[in-house]
Design an enzyme around this catalytic site. Structure first.
Site, mmCIF file in Angstrom:
data_model
loop_
_atom_site.group_PDB
_atom_site.id
_atom_site.type_symbol
_atom_site.label_atom_id
_atom_site.label_comp_id
_atom_site.label_asym_id
_atom_site.label_seq_id
_atom_site.Cartn_x
_atom_site.Cartn_y
_atom_site.Cartn_z
ATOM 1 N N CYS A 2 0.834 -1.201 0.000
ATOM 2 C CA CYS A 2 0.000 0.000 0.000
ATOM 3 C C CYS A 2 0.872 1.255 0.000
ATOM 4 O O CYS A 2 2.033 1.220 0.378
ATOM 5 C CB CYS A 2 -0.866 0.024 1.238
ATOM 6 S SG CYS A 2 -1.775 -1.495 1.486
ATOM 7 N N ARG A 28 4.323 0.056 -6.981
ATOM 8 C CA ARG A 28 4.334 -0.870 -5.845
ATOM 9 C C ARG A 28 3.242 -1.930 -5.966
ATOM 10 O O ARG A 28 3.252 -2.911 -5.228
ATOM 11 C CB ARG A 28 4.128 -0.091 -4.542
ATOM 12 C CG ARG A 28 5.233 0.903 -4.262
ATOM 13 C CD ARG A 28 4.809 1.871 -3.185
ATOM 14 N NE ARG A 28 4.593 1.210 -1.924
ATOM 15 C CZ ARG A 28 5.503 1.091 -0.978
ATOM 16 N NH1 ARG A 28 6.695 1.618 -1.157
ATOM 17 N NH2 ARG A 28 5.242 0.486 0.132
ATOM 18 N N TRP A 80 -3.324 -2.351 -1.335
ATOM 19 C CA TRP A 80 -3.075 -3.701 -1.853
ATOM 20 C C TRP A 80 -3.666 -4.635 -0.824
ATOM 21 O O TRP A 80 -3.169 -4.747 0.294
ATOM 22 C CB TRP A 80 -1.581 -3.907 -2.021
ATOM 23 C CG TRP A 80 -1.250 -5.062 -2.895
ATOM 24 C CD1 TRP A 80 -1.309 -5.105 -4.253
ATOM 25 C CD2 TRP A 80 -0.823 -6.355 -2.469
ATOM 26 N NE1 TRP A 80 -0.942 -6.346 -4.702
ATOM 27 C CE2 TRP A 80 -0.635 -7.132 -3.632
ATOM 28 C CE3 TRP A 80 -0.579 -6.927 -1.242
ATOM 29 C CZ2 TRP A 80 -0.223 -8.439 -3.598
ATOM 30 C CZ3 TRP A 80 -0.171 -8.238 -1.203
ATOM 31 C CH2 TRP A 80 0.009 -8.988 -2.369
ATOM 32 N N ASN A 106 -0.889 1.914 6.268
ATOM 33 C CA ASN A 106 -0.115 0.800 5.709
ATOM 34 C C ASN A 106 0.288 -0.094 6.864
ATOM 35 O O ASN A 106 0.615 0.420 7.936
ATOM 36 C CB ASN A 106 1.174 1.298 5.049
ATOM 37 C CG ASN A 106 0.915 2.013 3.745
ATOM 38 O OD1 ASN A 106 -0.215 2.072 3.281
ATOM 39 N ND2 ASN A 106 1.970 2.569 3.173
ATOM 40 N N GLY A 107 0.326 -1.374 6.648
ATOM 41 C CA GLY A 107 0.739 -2.278 7.726
ATOM 42 C C GLY A 107 -0.400 -3.205 8.095
ATOM 43 O O GLY A 107 -1.398 -3.297 7.377
ATOM 44 N N GLU A 487 14.590 -24.636 -8.644
ATOM 45 C CA GLU A 487 14.270 -23.217 -8.616
ATOM 46 C C GLU A 487 15.510 -22.372 -8.949
ATOM 47 O O GLU A 487 15.417 -21.380 -9.666
ATOM 48 C CB GLU A 487 13.675 -22.853 -7.240
ATOM 49 C CG GLU A 487 13.325 -21.400 -7.041
ATOM 50 C CD GLU A 487 12.321 -20.844 -8.058
ATOM 51 O OE1 GLU A 487 11.713 -21.609 -8.810
ATOM 52 O OE2 GLU A 487 12.194 -19.604 -8.094
ATOM 53 N N LYS A 491 15.650 -19.790 -12.116
ATOM 54 C CA LYS A 491 16.016 -18.367 -12.019
ATOM 55 C C LYS A 491 17.118 -18.063 -13.019
ATOM 56 O O LYS A 491 17.085 -17.062 -13.718
ATOM 57 C CB LYS A 491 16.509 -18.003 -10.603
ATOM 58 C CG LYS A 491 15.467 -17.913 -9.514
ATOM 59 C CD LYS A 491 14.535 -16.749 -9.623
ATOM 60 C CE LYS A 491 13.337 -17.061 -10.434
ATOM 61 N NZ LYS A 491 12.227 -17.820 -9.918
ATOM 62 N N GLU A 494 15.791 -18.121 -16.744
ATOM 63 C CA GLU A 494 14.819 -17.115 -17.186
ATOM 64 C C GLU A 494 15.393 -15.707 -17.236
ATOM 65 O O GLU A 494 14.987 -14.915 -18.078
ATOM 66 C CB GLU A 494 13.514 -17.167 -16.378
ATOM 67 C CG GLU A 494 13.627 -16.828 -14.941
ATOM 68 C CD GLU A 494 12.315 -17.038 -14.194
ATOM 69 O OE1 GLU A 494 11.237 -17.005 -14.786
ATOM 70 O OE2 GLU A 494 12.394 -17.243 -12.969
ATOM 71 N N HIS A 510 22.711 -40.756 -14.412
ATOM 72 C CA HIS A 510 21.844 -41.575 -15.270
ATOM 73 C C HIS A 510 21.669 -40.925 -16.641
ATOM 74 O O HIS A 510 20.652 -41.092 -17.293
ATOM 75 C CB HIS A 510 20.499 -41.820 -14.584
ATOM 76 C CG HIS A 510 20.648 -42.593 -13.317
ATOM 77 N ND1 HIS A 510 20.858 -43.957 -13.299
ATOM 78 C CD2 HIS A 510 20.681 -42.192 -12.026
ATOM 79 C CE1 HIS A 510 20.989 -44.368 -12.048
ATOM 80 N NE2 HIS A 510 20.895 -43.306 -11.254
ATOM 81 N N LYS A 609 4.360 -11.869 -16.368
ATOM 82 C CA LYS A 609 4.226 -12.035 -14.919
ATOM 83 C C LYS A 609 3.070 -12.953 -14.581
ATOM 84 O O LYS A 609 3.120 -13.702 -13.620
ATOM 85 C CB LYS A 609 4.051 -10.659 -14.261
ATOM 86 C CG LYS A 609 4.042 -10.688 -12.747
ATOM 87 C CD LYS A 609 5.420 -11.044 -12.206
ATOM 88 C CE LYS A 609 5.425 -11.356 -10.718
ATOM 89 N NZ LYS A 609 6.537 -12.230 -10.348
#
Ligand code: F6R
Length: 614
Positions: A2, A28, A80, A106-107, A487, A491, A494, A510, A609
């Site tokens: 936020c 944001r 948000w 915010n929070g 992962e 990263k 990509e 193998h 995204k």
């Protein structure tokens, strides 16, 4: 997350600076926006879901230019969603005192449910599902004539984090702002005082700013600012000059959003964990799951469904669920799920993992699982997203918006949520209270462990420089570190376009070992957890084929490091925290390789995204 903007002047119109300030905070991520404007008649509030442009349109439709220019004091917010869906009712500012007081926040107010119940008994009427509305009513209840002291008294009742700005019809010309755990900056310029949660919304007015400290509460007027502690003791804070340009300010001074998001992880993990560990009973509090212990105890099998990074988190979830709760669990690639006649029914638990909550394949798997009568839950970051809504129950990550296309902080929060789910599930099945308490400790140590990894950034950048020009890499892990290896490889490919493959450490021989040689570095996950010795053996197999090995090694484990050409040192972890901690090192490694190769890091070619096509 936020964003907050506040503007206070005697003569300058507030509307345009407030809306433009919100625009500066759009990067944001948010899902609704609102403004409260002070006038002699009272406070006027305008709110809209969607973009700031929609809010601007609403203001233009509702107020003439002359009317807009008449307001010189106001507060504004981009929300948000965390508590409650992204709706107009839940958007900020929230009002109390019959509309005479407006507040933006915010929070997270952790004890909002208890506070709300107390306020409702006093006759306060709530119109939203948010934690913030509680704050507005609390301030109004404490207001006996001194606005600043009313805010301080209200904030003393709050457990959690806040950055707030509030205005009241009873106190014309005064805006009270405060912070604890959520940033708030005050810009002092000629003829106006500007407040924001982020300097990027201030630099258009002034580069002279005051950063409030946690526990500060300040009275903002057109002439300037007075700052106090919550106990009303005056404090002075330095005025500092902002040296960044507007674009780098948006990225918080980081070169890329990805790096910013990697560095946000101690904070995003704190937000994921906050209020969810029961350190008395040694379990997790995940109210959104909506599954009573009886249901949890009767589940026969879990399937964890996702794509890409979210699938890797689900694979780590398998290890967690099986190790901690003895629950047979299979990770499922969402796109394949419905093409293989999934055998799933009422005693199975389908858990969809998705940062965006909009991935088409994961959504289709959710629908398939609902159709077959399974219990369905979602782990999403975006509140109110389609998957979260259709699943109907689940756990939000609270990791904050992820802007860089490559997912980083979502992964670490997803695995942390899965660890908390495994803990809760385990406590209904076989874990003792003592074991549960031990896990609570491990989970709450994650933000600090990740901070330790971030300190290795320069060392990781130096190692990345040695290997940045290769065409192929391998990532090896065993057990719960196998999904972490996948992962790490994802990263790398990509964002740097280096061909990278993740393998279970023993699987290499193998077939893929045929590709190894001096030009194929191997990243080996050698955290000091059970299975490490065997992975060291696999490292020796790689070295025998002349492949250079970059070990991700527990600090102090010189023996493991000695088997590698280069070592990235991590703090000691347990098997359950190891995937989160080791992935952060690989995120930084991939980032630096991509940076050295001059890649478009935040928007890699061909990637989106949110993948809303099957
Ligand atoms: C990788 C990445 C993708 C996503 C995948 C699923 O960095 O971002 O692999 O993880 O597209 O997206 P969500 O989690 O939004 O369902």
């Amino acid at each position: 997350m936020c964003g907050i903007v506040g503007f206070s002047s005697r003569t300058k119109p507030a509307c345009a600076p407030l809306v433009n300030g919100l625009r500066r905070l759009e990067y944001r991520g948010y899902d609704s926006a609102g403004v409260a404007l002070e006038s002699k008649e009272g406070i006027k509030v305008f709110k809209k879901t969607g973009k700031v442009a929609e809010l601007d349109r609403l203001l233009k439709e509702s107020l003439s230019d002359a009317e807009q220019e008449g307001f010189t004091i106001g507060i504004a917010h981009t929300r948000w969603a965390t508590h409650g869906l992204p709706t107009v009712e839940n958007a900020h500012p929230h009002v109390a005192d019959g509309g005479g007081l407006a507040l933006v926040h915010n929070g997270i107010v952790e004890n909002y449910a208890a506070l709300r119940a107390q306020l409702e008994k006093k006759g306060c009427k709530f119109v939203s599902q948010t934690d913030t509305e509680v704050l507005a009513h609390l301030v109004a209840v404490f207001d006996k004539g001194d606005f600043l002291s009313a805010v301080s008294q209200a904030l003393k009742k709050v457990e959690g984090t806040y950055g707030i700005a509030t205005i009241s019809k009873r106190h014309p010309g005064e805006m009270i702002v405060a912070r604890k755990g959520s940033p708030l900056v005050i810009g002092v310029s000629d003829g106006a005082t500007v407040v924001a949660s982020d300097v990027s919304a201030i630099v258009a007015h002034t580069r002279q700013v005051i950063y409030l400290k946690d526990g500060d509460v300040a009275r903002v007027t057109p002439e300037g600012v007075d700052i106090y502690t919550l106990d009303n003791v005056p404090v002075s804070r330095d005025v500092q000059a902002v040296e960044w340009d507007a674009e780098s300010v948006e990225k918080g001074g980081y070169e890329h959003f990805m790096l910013k998001e990697i560095f946000e992880q101690p904070e995003s993990l704190r937000n994921t964990i906050r209020g969810r560990l029961d350190t008395v009973n040694g379990t997790a509090i995940l109210a959104g799951l909506g599954l009573p212990p009886r249901d949890l105890a009767s589940i026969r099998r879990a399937v964890i469904i996702g794509c890409g990074t979210s699938l890797h988190a689900g694979m780590a979830g398998k290890y967690l669920f099986e190790a901690l709760a003895d629950l047979p669990t299979s990770p499922e690639q969402a796109a394949e799920f419905r093409y293989c006649n999934p055998i799933i029914g009422p005693s199975d638990w389908a858990i969809a993992v998705s940062q965006s909550g909009e991935t088409a394949d994961t959504l289709a798997a959710v629908r398939e699982s609902i159709g077959k009568g399974a219990l369905v839950s979602a782990i999403c970051n975006v509140v109110g997203s389609t998957i979260a809504r259709e699943a109907g129950r689940g756990v939000y990550l609270h990791a904050g918006p992820e802007i860089s296309v490559a997912s980083t902080k979502a992964f670490t929060s997803q695995v942390t949520v899965l660890a908390m789910m495994a803990l809760k599930l385990g406590r209904t099945r076989r874990l003792s209270r003592e074991e549960g308490l031990g896990l609570c400790n491990e989970i709450s140590s994650l933000p600090d462990l990740v901070s330790e990894v971030l300190k290795e950034n320069d060392a990781i950048a130096a190692i990345a420089a040695k290997y940045a020009k290769v065409d192929d890499m391998f990532f090896l892990g065993r057990g719960i570190l196998y999904p972490a290896a996948l992962e790490g490889a994802l990263k790398m490919k990509e964002i740097s376009y280096v061909h990278a493959e993740g393998y279970q450490a023993a699987e290499l021989k193998h077939g893929p070992i045929a590709l190894l040689g001096a030009k194929t570095p191997v990243v080996a996950l050698l955290c000091d957890i059970p299975g490490k010795e065997k992975t060291v053996g696999n490292v020796q197999e790689c070295r025998a084929r002349k492949a250079p090995v970059i070990g991700i090694v527990t600090r102090g484990d010189e023996e493991a490091a000695a088997h590698c050409n280069d070592a990235i040192f991590l703090p000691r972890t347990s098997p359950f925290t190891a995937p989160v901690v080791s992935v952060v090192a690989m995120q930084l490694f991939a980032y630096h390789v991509a940076r050295i190769r001059g890649c478009e890091i935040d928007q890699p070619r061909n990637l989106a995204k949110s993948v809303t096509v099957e």
